[in-house]
Design a protein around this motif. Sequence first.
Motif, mmCIF file in Angstrom:
data_model
loop_
_atom_site.group_PDB
_atom_site.id
_atom_site.type_symbol
_atom_site.label_atom_id
_atom_site.label_comp_id
_atom_site.label_asym_id
_atom_site.label_seq_id
_atom_site.Cartn_x
_atom_site.Cartn_y
_atom_site.Cartn_z
ATOM 1 N N GLN A 7 0.834 -1.196 0.000
ATOM 2 C CA GLN A 7 0.000 0.000 0.000
ATOM 3 C C GLN A 7 0.870 1.248 0.000
ATOM 4 O OE1 GLN A 7 -2.537 0.577 3.478
ATOM 5 N NE2 GLN A 7 -3.901 1.766 2.196
ATOM 6 N N SER A 8 1.856 1.249 0.872
ATOM 7 C CA SER A 8 2.721 2.405 0.979
ATOM 8 C C SER A 8 3.424 2.682 -0.345
ATOM 9 C CB SER A 8 3.734 2.153 2.090
ATOM 10 O OG SER A 8 4.725 3.152 2.049
ATOM 11 N N ASN A 9 3.909 1.613 -0.981
ATOM 12 C CA ASN A 9 4.599 1.813 -2.256
ATOM 13 C C ASN A 9 3.675 2.374 -3.319
ATOM 14 O OD1 ASN A 9 7.024 0.990 -1.324
ATOM 15 N ND2 ASN A 9 6.827 -1.129 -2.058
ATOM 16 N N PHE A 10 2.450 1.844 -3.382
ATOM 17 C CA PHE A 10 1.520 2.342 -4.388
ATOM 18 C C PHE A 10 1.127 3.784 -4.082
ATOM 19 C CE2 PHE A 10 0.179 -2.236 -5.454
ATOM 20 C CZ PHE A 10 1.021 -2.259 -6.560
ATOM 21 N N TYR A 11 0.967 4.099 -2.805
ATOM 22 C CA TYR A 11 0.623 5.482 -2.452
ATOM 23 C C TYR A 11 1.694 6.439 -2.964
ATOM 24 C CZ TYR A 11 -0.406 9.733 0.086
ATOM 25 O OH TYR A 11 -0.678 11.039 0.382
ATOM 26 N N GLU A 12 2.935 6.101 -2.702
ATOM 27 C CA GLU A 12 4.022 6.986 -3.134
ATOM 28 C C GLU A 12 4.043 7.135 -4.644
ATOM 29 O OE1 GLU A 12 5.728 8.797 -1.170
ATOM 30 O OE2 GLU A 12 5.006 7.864 0.681
ATOM 31 N N LEU A 13 3.879 6.007 -5.335
ATOM 32 C CA LEU A 13 3.929 6.042 -6.796
ATOM 33 C C LEU A 13 2.791 6.909 -7.357
ATOM 34 C CD1 LEU A 13 5.355 4.908 -9.335
ATOM 35 C CD2 LEU A 13 3.700 3.014 -9.294
ATOM 36 N N CYS A 14 1.581 6.658 -6.864
ATOM 37 C CA CYS A 14 0.420 7.429 -7.337
ATOM 38 C C CYS A 14 0.594 8.909 -7.028
ATOM 39 C CB CYS A 14 -0.867 6.929 -6.676
ATOM 40 S SG CYS A 14 -1.316 5.243 -7.117
ATOM 41 N N ASN A 15 1.076 9.188 -5.823
ATOM 42 C CA ASN A 15 1.225 10.566 -5.392
ATOM 43 C C ASN A 15 2.303 11.303 -6.195
ATOM 44 O OD1 ASN A 15 -0.052 12.245 -3.490
ATOM 45 N ND2 ASN A 15 1.859 12.346 -2.329
ATOM 46 N N ASP A 16 3.390 10.604 -6.492
ATOM 47 C CA ASP A 16 4.431 11.218 -7.321
ATOM 48 C C ASP A 16 3.874 11.564 -8.697
ATOM 49 O OD1 ASP A 16 6.188 10.931 -5.244
ATOM 50 O OD2 ASP A 16 7.287 9.238 -6.104
ATOM 51 N N VAL A 109 -7.119 13.693 -10.533
ATOM 52 C CA VAL A 109 -6.342 12.611 -11.136
ATOM 53 C C VAL A 109 -6.726 11.310 -10.440
ATOM 54 C CG1 VAL A 109 -4.070 11.612 -11.545
ATOM 55 C CG2 VAL A 109 -4.343 14.086 -11.586
ATOM 56 N N PRO A 110 -7.362 10.372 -11.148
ATOM 57 C CA PRO A 110 -7.643 9.057 -10.576
ATOM 58 C C PRO A 110 -6.638 8.014 -11.075
ATOM 59 C CG PRO A 110 -9.166 9.498 -12.394
ATOM 60 C CD PRO A 110 -8.103 10.587 -12.412
ATOM 61 N N VAL A 111 -6.143 7.185 -10.167
ATOM 62 C CA VAL A 111 -5.215 6.109 -10.517
ATOM 63 C C VAL A 111 -5.684 4.807 -9.860
ATOM 64 C CG1 VAL A 111 -2.862 5.229 -10.387
ATOM 65 C CG2 VAL A 111 -3.248 7.697 -10.531
ATOM 66 N N ALA A 112 -5.688 3.722 -10.637
ATOM 67 C CA ALA A 112 -6.008 2.410 -10.067
ATOM 68 C C ALA A 112 -4.888 1.449 -10.389
ATOM 69 C CB ALA A 112 -7.321 1.892 -10.647
ATOM 70 N N TYR A 125 -6.550 5.449 -5.964
ATOM 71 C CA TYR A 125 -6.055 6.751 -5.503
ATOM 72 C C TYR A 125 -6.708 7.836 -6.340
ATOM 73 C CZ TYR A 125 -2.585 10.609 -5.169
ATOM 74 O OH TYR A 125 -1.966 11.808 -4.988
ATOM 75 N N VAL A 126 -7.284 8.842 -5.698
ATOM 76 C CA VAL A 126 -7.864 9.981 -6.430
ATOM 77 C C VAL A 126 -7.402 11.261 -5.757
ATOM 78 C CG1 VAL A 126 -9.975 11.202 -7.108
ATOM 79 C CG2 VAL A 126 -9.932 8.693 -7.136
#
Lengths: 265, 265
Positions: A7-16, A109-112, A125-126
């Motif tokens: 989760q943490s990794n995906f959060y960072e990636l989406c947020n970047d 920006v939505p990311v799945a 992530y939105v």
Amino acid sequence: MQNNMTQSNFYELCNDVAEAIQEAVSGLIGKPEAGVTLRIGADGTPTEKIDEVAENAALRVLEADGRSMRFVSEELGERIIGKKPEFTFVIDPVDGTFNAVNNIPFFCVPVAIGSSDLSDIRYGYVKNLVNGDIYTAEKGKGAFCNRRKIHVSSVSELSLLSVISYNHRPHAIPINNHNVRRVRVFGCAALELCYIASGIFDAFIDMRSMLRVTDIAASKLIVEEAGGIVTDGQGNRLSTLLDVTKRVNMVASNGLVHDKLLELV
Amino acid sequence: MQNNMTQSNFYELCNDVAEAIQEAVSGLIGKPEAGVTLRIGADGTPTEKIDEVAENAALRVLEADGRSMRFVSEELGERIIGKKPEFTFVIDPVDGTFNAVNNIPFFCVPVAIGSSDLSDIRYGYVKNLVNGDIYTAEKGKGAFCNRRKIHVSSVSELSLLSVISYNHRPHAIPINNHNVRRVRVFGCAALELCYIASGIFDAFIDMRSMLRVTDIAASKLIVEEAGGIVTDGQGNRLSTLLDVTKRVNMVASNGLVHDKLLELV
């Protein structure tokens, strides 16, 4: 531990990615030139300048990330990054393009993150690009706004509902200020669905057969993880390939009013 | 010269009020406690905490201004400031309260300067509290967004219209994605009307008999000065006392599509 890491990794990636997009488009908000059509995108609708600028900003971040992934996006359709994709990264680089170009402060920006089907999204992530709110959900772990847990509403009376409702083609859905309390249409499905997840609105209906997986994949998981239900107009769980040419209808609600809404659509 | 002086003076006064409101409510945006109902206001609807905080901020600026005026506002109704009112200052301290309280970035402060009737507004000012855009109009002098001249759209085909449309009670208006191109409902009439004036949307329809003079007085002038037409559902020019208990219906458009819309409502 593994899940938290993921989760943490995906959060960072989406947020970047979202931050890169926000920076790239900041000078284009409310500018007519941002809405110039460059070509027809892979999803079959016009690619406007702001869409391309945003998609390129996302690609630069992902190509520098190092992980291999399948990139699915409205304008270019699909691209394989690296040699052996670990997951599918689904994005609408700007959801609410009309709003963004016309200085209407409602776009995101939505990311799945998923594999091959809309029914199997594992992270959503939105980011609201106007006020910075960030909505996230990981499958089985709940939904969050700015890292605080969110939940759908508990309204069950049709006459008290606040509904986001896009009309049918060719017939209008019989949802109006007579049978529900409040009807709104903001023109940005991914973000509107986050307001269902956080209980501000009670239901979302779009029966135009126009929604793409890039618009809804992230928010579908966020609504479900917030306790809501998402189906098509017949009450079936949504399932379709993660492919930008696919179009779906959608009824999303707090669950308590779902059957009543399905009777109306 | 006299007119320029007047316009300039009203701009400063409206802007000082809007800035005071913006500062006063900044900590309340998206906060549930901002939506707590304190009482029923003079307009017959609940006064929420954010409305009262905003109205008090406006009053403080106006009472310090030195000019005598009649103050007309949603919550307290009417108050005479000073001894011999020179004009009527009409304000909705926050238009789009539901949006503001629920962190939906679409709300504004509309101010109109007039005498006794909605048909005789001489100055209109609307500030978008999210992105800071300021719309103004002085009777006979055109309409502006951030001091740049604005004009209504030139779309004349019903099928190409972008319309902001609130449904009738008890029957829905037959405006949907089948007969027009785009239907939106943002829940903030004063600001939505400014998007008609600036040509982003082509028409605005609200036949719920719910609009108050405080919601529409400023934007009515802004639409008209941008080249648009504003009537009731029968095509009559709007005329009603500047009194918060009055309710009206409204059809506002770029003028080119007005008759076609009147046939539908």
